[in-house]
Design a protein around this motif. Structure first.
Motif, PDB file in Angstrom:
ATOM      1  N   LYS A 139      27.434  20.612  33.672  1.00  9.66           N
ATOM      2  CA  LYS A 139      26.773  20.764  32.375  1.00  9.66           C
ATOM      3  C   LYS A 139      25.732  21.886  32.431  1.00  9.66           C
ATOM      4  O   LYS A 139      25.533  22.617  31.446  1.00  9.66           O
ATOM      5  N   TYR A 140      25.080  22.034  33.580  1.00 12.70           N
ATOM      6  CA  TYR A 140      24.102  23.109  33.753  1.00 12.70           C
ATOM      7  C   TYR A 140      24.785  24.470  33.642  1.00 12.70           C
ATOM      8  O   TYR A 140      24.309  25.364  32.935  1.00 12.70           O
ATOM      9  N   VAL A 141      25.904  24.630  34.338  1.00 10.19           N
ATOM     10  CA  VAL A 141      26.644  25.897  34.300  1.00 10.19           C
ATOM     11  C   VAL A 141      27.155  26.172  32.884  1.00 10.19           C
ATOM     12  O   VAL A 141      27.119  27.303  32.397  1.00 10.19           O
ATOM     13  N   THR A 142      27.611  25.125  32.221  1.00 10.29           N
ATOM     14  CA  THR A 142      28.117  25.276  30.853  1.00 10.29           C
ATOM     15  C   THR A 142      27.012  25.735  29.905  1.00 10.29           C
ATOM     16  O   THR A 142      27.210  26.655  29.100  1.00 10.29           O
ATOM     17  N   ASN A 143      25.843  25.108  29.994  1.00  8.17           N
ATOM     18  CA  ASN A 143      24.722  25.503  29.132  1.00  8.17           C
ATOM     19  C   ASN A 143      24.264  26.922  29.442  1.00  8.17           C
ATOM     20  O   ASN A 143      23.895  27.685  28.538  1.00  8.17           O
ATOM     21  N   LEU A 144      24.298  27.280  30.722  1.00 11.66           N
ATOM     22  CA  LEU A 144      23.922  28.634  31.122  1.00 11.66           C
ATOM     23  C   LEU A 144      24.872  29.655  30.505  1.00 11.66           C
ATOM     24  O   LEU A 144      24.457  30.703  30.004  1.00 11.66           O
ATOM     25  N   ALA A 145      26.152  29.338  30.528  1.00  9.30           N
ATOM     26  CA  ALA A 145      27.165  30.268  30.023  1.00  9.30           C
ATOM     27  C   ALA A 145      27.004  30.535  28.528  1.00  9.30           C
ATOM     28  O   ALA A 145      27.373  31.606  28.042  1.00  9.30           O
ATOM     29  N   LYS A 146      26.446  29.559  27.801  1.00  9.25           N
ATOM     30  CA  LYS A 146      26.259  29.733  26.358  1.00  9.25           C
ATOM     31  C   LYS A 146      25.268  30.849  26.048  1.00  9.25           C
ATOM     32  O   LYS A 146      25.287  31.420  24.954  1.00  9.25           O
ATOM     33  N   THR A 147      24.383  31.143  26.997  1.00 11.05           N
ATOM     34  CA  THR A 147      23.363  32.169  26.775  1.00 11.05           C
ATOM     35  C   THR A 147      23.605  33.408  27.619  1.00 11.05           C
ATOM     36  O   THR A 147      22.708  34.236  27.798  1.00 11.05           O
ATOM     37  N   LEU A 148      24.815  33.531  28.148  1.00 10.45           N
ATOM     38  CA  LEU A 148      25.116  34.654  29.045  1.00 10.45           C
ATOM     39  C   LEU A 148      26.316  35.433  28.533  1.00 10.45           C
ATOM     40  O   LEU A 148      27.425  34.905  28.452  1.00 10.45           O
ATOM     41  N   ASN A 149      26.090  36.687  28.189  1.00  7.11           N
ATOM     42  CA  ASN A 149      27.182  37.564  27.776  1.00  7.11           C
ATOM     43  C   ASN A 149      27.928  38.015  29.031  1.00  7.11           C
ATOM     44  O   ASN A 149      27.325  38.628  29.920  1.00  7.11           O
ATOM     45  N   PRO A 150      29.242  37.730  29.145  1.00 12.74           N
ATOM     46  CA  PRO A 150      30.001  38.104  30.347  1.00 12.74           C
ATOM     47  C   PRO A 150      29.924  39.589  30.679  1.00 12.74           C
ATOM     48  O   PRO A 150      30.106  39.976  31.835  1.00 12.74           O
ATOM     49  N   VAL A 151      29.628  40.405  29.673  1.00 12.29           N
ATOM     50  CA  VAL A 151      29.555  41.848  29.910  1.00 12.29           C
ATOM     51  C   VAL A 151      28.434  42.189  30.895  1.00 12.29           C
ATOM     52  O   VAL A 151      28.501  43.193  31.604  1.00 12.29           O
ATOM     53  N   MET A 152      27.388  41.346  30.954  1.00 13.16           N
ATOM     54  CA  MET A 152      26.302  41.607  31.897  1.00 13.16           C
ATOM     55  C   MET A 152      26.821  41.626  33.328  1.00 13.16           C
ATOM     56  O   MET A 152      26.526  42.552  34.100  1.00 13.16           O
ATOM     57  N   LEU A 153      27.596  40.619  33.701  1.00 12.39           N
ATOM     58  CA  LEU A 153      28.126  40.556  35.064  1.00 12.39           C
ATOM     59  C   LEU A 153      29.093  41.696  35.328  1.00 12.39           C
ATOM     60  O   LEU A 153      29.099  42.285  36.411  1.00 12.39           O
ATOM     61  N   TYR A 154      29.907  42.026  34.324  1.00 17.20           N
ATOM     62  CA  TYR A 154      30.861  43.128  34.475  1.00 17.20           C
ATOM     63  C   TYR A 154      30.119  44.438  34.724  1.00 17.20           C
ATOM     64  O   TYR A 154      30.488  45.209  35.618  1.00 17.20           O
ATOM     65  N   GLU A 155      29.062  44.690  33.965  1.00 18.17           N
ATOM     66  CA  GLU A 155      28.320  45.946  34.112  1.00 18.17           C
ATOM     67  C   GLU A 155      27.556  45.999  35.428  1.00 18.17           C
ATOM     68  O   GLU A 155      27.450  47.073  36.041  1.00 18.17           O
ATOM     69  N   ILE A 156      27.016  44.869  35.863  1.00 19.20           N
ATOM     70  CA  ILE A 156      26.330  44.861  37.159  1.00 19.20           C
ATOM     71  C   ILE A 156      27.320  45.166  38.275  1.00 19.20           C
ATOM     72  O   ILE A 156      27.035  45.957  39.183  1.00 19.20           O
ATOM     73  N   GLN A 157      28.492  44.555  38.218  1.00 11.71           N
ATOM     74  CA  GLN A 157      29.510  44.799  39.244  1.00 11.71           C
ATOM     75  C   GLN A 157      29.936  46.272  39.264  1.00 11.71           C
ATOM     76  O   GLN A 157      30.130  46.856  40.338  1.00 11.71           O
ATOM     77  N   LYS A 158      30.062  46.862  38.085  1.00 12.25           N
ATOM     78  CA  LYS A 158      30.559  48.239  37.983  1.00 12.25           C
ATOM     79  C   LYS A 158      29.502  49.297  38.256  1.00 12.25           C
ATOM     80  O   LYS A 158      29.766  50.285  38.955  1.00 12.25           O
ATOM     81  N   TYR A 159      28.287  49.080  37.736  1.00 11.83           N
ATOM     82  CA  TYR A 159      27.273  50.130  37.791  1.00 11.83           C
ATOM     83  C   TYR A 159      26.124  49.859  38.766  1.00 11.83           C
ATOM     84  O   TYR A 159      25.344  50.768  39.058  1.00 11.83           O
ATOM     85  N   HIS A 160      26.019  48.627  39.262  1.00  8.99           N
ATOM     86  CA  HIS A 160      24.914  48.286  40.160  1.00  8.99           C
ATOM     87  C   HIS A 160      25.452  47.507  41.370  1.00  8.99           C
ATOM     88  O   HIS A 160      25.186  46.310  41.520  1.00  8.99           O
ATOM     89  N   PRO A 161      26.221  48.176  42.233  1.00  7.87           N
ATOM     90  CA  PRO A 161      26.895  47.493  43.349  1.00  7.87           C
ATOM     91  C   PRO A 161      25.967  46.781  44.316  1.00  7.87           C
ATOM     92  O   PRO A 161      26.324  45.725  44.857  1.00  7.87           O
ATOM     93  N   ASP A 162      24.774  47.325  44.543  1.00  8.25           N
ATOM     94  CA  ASP A 162      23.848  46.665  45.472  1.00  8.25           C
ATOM     95  C   ASP A 162      23.358  45.335  44.905  1.00  8.25           C
ATOM     96  O   ASP A 162      23.219  44.343  45.624  1.00  8.25           O
ATOM     97  N   THR A 163      23.091  45.314  43.598  1.00  4.41           N
ATOM     98  CA  THR A 163      22.695  44.070  42.953  1.00  4.41           C
ATOM     99  C   THR A 163      23.844  43.068  42.978  1.00  4.41           C
ATOM    100  O   THR A 163      23.641  41.866  43.192  1.00  4.41           O
ATOM    101  N   TRP A 164      25.055  43.579  42.779  1.00  3.78           N
ATOM    102  CA  TRP A 164      26.235  42.715  42.778  1.00  3.78           C
ATOM    103  C   TRP A 164      26.428  42.051  44.143  1.00  3.78           C
ATOM    104  O   TRP A 164      26.875  40.909  44.227  1.00  3.78           O
ATOM    105  N   LYS A 165      26.052  42.758  45.211  1.00  4.37           N
ATOM    106  CA  LYS A 165      26.179  42.182  46.555  1.00  4.37           C
ATOM    107  C   LYS A 165      25.327  40.915  46.683  1.00  4.37           C
ATOM    108  O   LYS A 165      25.734  39.956  47.335  1.00  4.37           O
TER     109      LYS A 165
END
Length: 204
Positions: A84-110
């Motif tokens: 339920k915690y993960v589900t509630n978190l996902a409601k306020t998280l745009n998936p594009v954030m993780l995609y952009e971090i993975q693509k443009y900020h590799p050290d943060t993604w690590k």
């Protein structure tokens, strides 16, 4: 609230809503009601804000997992609460954030990848061991295999290829895969508890 904390909180909120690429230091300053110069006095650049923001987010997750382990009555309650915690978190998280971090900020993604291994996966293994000790999970579980399967399940609802947002409600997907997982590893004793926590009728 201190200015630095307010900047970080605002940046995190904006990153989670709009992604990281389109949010500028000026946007963050404007939302905080301060000058861009003040933002730079506390954070040298946007990368520093992203790094500290993600670290705070991951630390919050770890703290919640630890608190959940200590305050739940059993392993099944713990797993359902985490879901339920993960589900509630996902409601306020745009998936594009993780995609952009993975693509443009590799050290943060690590650091996020390390969290998956040292935080999420480790927590799942602890839960499996707890459930086996409590007699709620089957004793013949191969913990390393089953834990990784659960980790993949937790990530699956975020995958737009597998569960497009226009076809699936993420909370429902998460609840379905979690119920399937728990009932698959539970003993008869565990099934009875799972039915209560997941609100599954006995004849279903």
């Amino acid at each position: 609230m201190l200015v630095r904390e307010r900047i970080l909180e605002t940046a995190l909120k904006m990153f989670r809503t709009y992604g990281v690429k389109g949010v500028t230091m000026f946007d963050i300053a404007r939302d905080c009601g301060i000058s861009k110069k003040t933002v730079y006095e506390h954070f040298v650049d946007k990368q520093a804000l992203i790094d500290e923001g993600m670290q705070q987010l991951l630390t919050n997750h770890i703290n919640y997992f630890t608190e959940c382990l200590q305050t739940t009555d059993n392993a099944i309650e713990e797993m359902v609460r985490n879901m339920k915690y993960v589900t509630n978190l996902a409601k306020t998280l745009n998936p594009v954030m993780l995609y952009e971090i993975q693509k443009y900020h590799p050290d943060t993604w690590k650091s996020i990848e390390s969290f998956k291994e040292d935080g999420v996966l480790c927590n799942i293994k602890k839960n499996l061991k707890r459930g086996m000790t409590e007699g709620l999970y089957r004793q013949n579980l191969h913990i390393d295999i089953v834990a990784r399967m659960r980790q993949l399940q937790l990530e699956a609802p975020f995958d737009q290829m597998q569960y497009p947002a226009n076809q699936f409600e993420m909370p429902e997907v998460m609840e379905q895969v979690t119920a399937h997982f728990i009932l698959g590893i539970a003993t008869i004793k565990g099934h009875k508890l799972a039915n209560q926590y997941l609100q599954i009728k006995e004849d279903e």
